[in-house]
Write an enzyme that holds these catalytic residues in place. Structure first.
Site, PDB file in Angstrom:
ATOM      1  N   GLU A 257      -6.234  -7.817  -0.465  1.00 24.87           N
ATOM      2  CA  GLU A 257      -6.886  -7.555   0.828  1.00 24.87           C
ATOM      3  C   GLU A 257      -8.309  -7.098   0.581  1.00 24.87           C
ATOM      4  O   GLU A 257      -8.558  -6.275  -0.300  1.00 24.87           O
ATOM      5  CB  GLU A 257      -6.199  -6.424   1.611  1.00 24.87           C
ATOM      6  CG  GLU A 257      -4.915  -6.788   2.273  1.00 24.87           C
ATOM      7  CD  GLU A 257      -4.348  -5.646   3.122  1.00 24.87           C
ATOM      8  OE1 GLU A 257      -5.125  -4.787   3.607  1.00 24.87           O
ATOM      9  OE2 GLU A 257      -3.121  -5.615   3.289  1.00 24.87           O
TER      10      GLU A 257
ATOM     11  N   GLU B 292       0.797  -1.227   0.000  1.00 24.32           N
ATOM     12  CA  GLU B 292       0.000   0.000   0.000  1.00 24.32           C
ATOM     13  C   GLU B 292       0.832   1.281   0.000  1.00 24.32           C
ATOM     14  O   GLU B 292       0.904   2.001   1.004  1.00 24.32           O
ATOM     15  CB  GLU B 292      -0.985  -0.022   1.183  1.00 24.32           C
ATOM     16  CG  GLU B 292      -1.934  -1.201   1.136  1.00 24.32           C
ATOM     17  CD  GLU B 292      -3.020  -1.160   2.210  1.00 24.32           C
ATOM     18  OE1 GLU B 292      -2.935  -0.304   3.092  1.00 24.32           O
ATOM     19  OE2 GLU B 292      -3.943  -1.985   2.139  1.00 24.32           O
TER      20      GLU B 292
HETATM   21  O1  IFM Z   1      -4.978  -3.461   8.775  1.00 23.38           O
HETATM   22  C1  IFM Z   1      -4.801  -2.826   7.542  1.00 23.38           C
HETATM   23  C2  IFM Z   1      -3.619  -3.412   6.818  1.00 23.38           C
HETATM   24  O2  IFM Z   1      -2.450  -3.308   7.561  1.00 23.38           O
HETATM   25  C3  IFM Z   1      -3.395  -2.708   5.502  1.00 23.38           C
HETATM   26  N1  IFM Z   1      -4.618  -2.607   4.732  1.00 23.38           N
HETATM   27  C4  IFM Z   1      -5.802  -2.161   5.406  1.00 23.38           C
HETATM   28  C5  IFM Z   1      -6.023  -2.952   6.674  1.00 23.38           C
HETATM   29  C6  IFM Z   1      -7.302  -2.477   7.388  1.00 23.38           C
HETATM   30  O3  IFM Z   1      -7.195  -1.137   7.731  1.00 23.38           O
END
Ligand code: IFM
Length: 433
Positions: free
Chosen positions: A351, A167
């Site tokens: 994710e 990210e």
């Molecule tokens: O927990 C986070 C993760 O570390 C990175 N992506 C988003 C998730 C939820 O906020």
């Protein structure tokens, strides 16, 4: 959840994701201090002054956790390695105990028939490097390349996939412009440099891994759908700027070798000299791209200096994060990614998930069902989506929001550290196993 594996293309991989600092317990195993430790030790940054010192104590409970992943029927486990666990000072001396830990993790996954998908940086910068300016420092790509060599020299022969940095928007913008994550800066020059150095570090690490013979290399970006608060031209332009900074900057750099004009408008004066020459490295060819997706934002124009936008309160059904539940955004990002950036390259939803304290958790089951359907719709439209990894295996340290926000398929009692699978875990196991 009324799916079977046959509802997805053949070979489609299902999995779960976590990250090192959020679950391992950073106080153990000889890991060095990180900027998240100091950020969390500064009152006001993290709710209830919580930190990742113990987290889920995955460091000592790894076997139990790997059994949970196996029993879920997951094909893939997406985890991250902690730079400061591998190299406590960020450079120089590796920590043998840390390397052994990741070695055991990868072997433990393979023994259970689970593919290891590693990410090399999921936010906990070694403090010694943060002291030198962290992502602002033009030497970061070299230090990151050295770290990549050490960790992937040890486990890269057995990983299924590898991505350098999780990210980039969070690492760059959220942490250096909005100040919500470590190092907690609010500085446009730091932001521009961090955003560019993150991509250059990605490219350098990709080249190192290619040289080591590591296969199946990718990039993991987060995406947020940007909706204008009204139809006014000013709000529409503000939403475009938000989209440029959040979504198009990183995809443009990685796959088109350029940054969008509406992001450069504010960032260009602050980028490091010669930034245009770095795209050859940044664009090192990849085998897949990862889409992390959670929500959309409603954005309005302001009269402030660039970027001149504000976030409007979220509407509609919300998760415990206060994020709007908007599955259409996932479908749209998957199709847009293929159409505008990556063509036939496999896309993984690396994710997706929701924070909820409800337990049993029919809300999480409904959320996942809707997002699986959005993924299927994107596939039907031609997007080459090849897998979907739920965030997260278990409740964990949700950064500035501490342990209060629960994303897990498995409940963690943070007093006893007992793990208890939730209804969503069983619902997935019913068709993944
Ligand atoms: O927990 C986070 C993760 O570390 C990175 N992506 C988003 C998730 C939820 O906020």
């Amino acid at each position: 959840m009324n799916f079977t594996r046959a509802d997805f293309p053949e070979g489609f991989r299902f999995g779960v994701a976590t990250s090192a600092y959020q679950i391992e317990g950073h106080a153990h195993g000889g890991a060095g201090p990180t900027h998240w430790d100091s950020f969390a030790a500064t009152p006001g940054n993290v709710v209830r002054f919580e930190n990742g010192a113990l987290a889920c104590d995955h460091y000592h409970r790894m076997d139990e956790d790997l059994d949970l992943i196996r029993d879920l029927g997951a094909d893939v486990y997406r985890f991250s390695t902690s730079w400061a666990r591998v190299m406590p000072e960020g450079r120089g001396r590796p920590n043998a105990e840390g390397l052994d830990f990741y070695d055991r993790l990868v072997d433990g996954l393979l023994e259970r028939g689970i593919d290891p998908a590693v990410t090399l940086y999921h936010w906990e910068m070694p403090q010694a490097l943060a002291d030198l300016g962290g992502w602002r420092n033009a030497d970061m790509p070299n230090w990151f390349a050295d770290y990549t060599e050490v960790i992937m020299g040890r486990i890269g022969d057995r990983t299924w996939s590898a991505a350098p940095i999780n990210e980039p928007w969070c690492v760059g913008w959220l942490s250096h412009f909005e100040g919500h994550h470590a190092p907690g800066l609010r500085d446009i020059r730091a932001t521009a440099r961090a955003m560019h150095h993150v991509l250059l570090s990605h490219g350098r690490a990709t080249q190192v891994m290619k040289g080591l013979g590591v296969s199946n290399l990718g990039a993991v970006c987060n995406f947020e759908w940007s909706a204008p608060a009204t139809d006014s031209p000013a709000d529409v332009a503000a939403a475009r700027r938000y989209d440029a900074i959040y979504n198009r900057f990183f995809m443009g750099g990685l796959f088109q070798g350029e940054y969008p004009a509406d992001a450069l408008e504010g960032l260009e004066p602050h980028l490091p000299q010669g930034w245009q020459d770095d795209f050859a490295t940044i664009q090192s060819p990849l085998d897949w791209v990862g889409v992390n997706y959670y929500t959309r934002k409603r954005v309005s124009a302001t009269n402030d200096p660039w970027p001149a936008y504000a976030y409007e309160p979220a509407e509609g059904p919300l998760t415990d994060m206060g994020w709007e539940i908007y599955p259409q955004g996932l479908q749209d990002f998957l199709t847009r990614t293929a159409r505008e950036y990556t063509g036939d390259l496999p896309i993984y939803v690396t994710e997706n998930g929701m924070a909820s304290t409800t337990d049993p958790d029919p809300d999480r089951i409904a959320f996942l069902t809707d997002h699986f359907n959005a993924t299927r719709a994107a596939i039907a439209e031609g997007a080459p989506v090849a897998g979907y990894f739920v965030w997260s295996l278990m409740d964990n340290f949700e950064w500035a929001l501490g342990y209060e926000k629960r994303f897990g398929l498995v409940h963690v009692d943070f007093e006893t550290l007992a793990r208890t699978p939730k209804a969503s875990y069983h619902a997935l196991a019913n068709w993944w196993r």
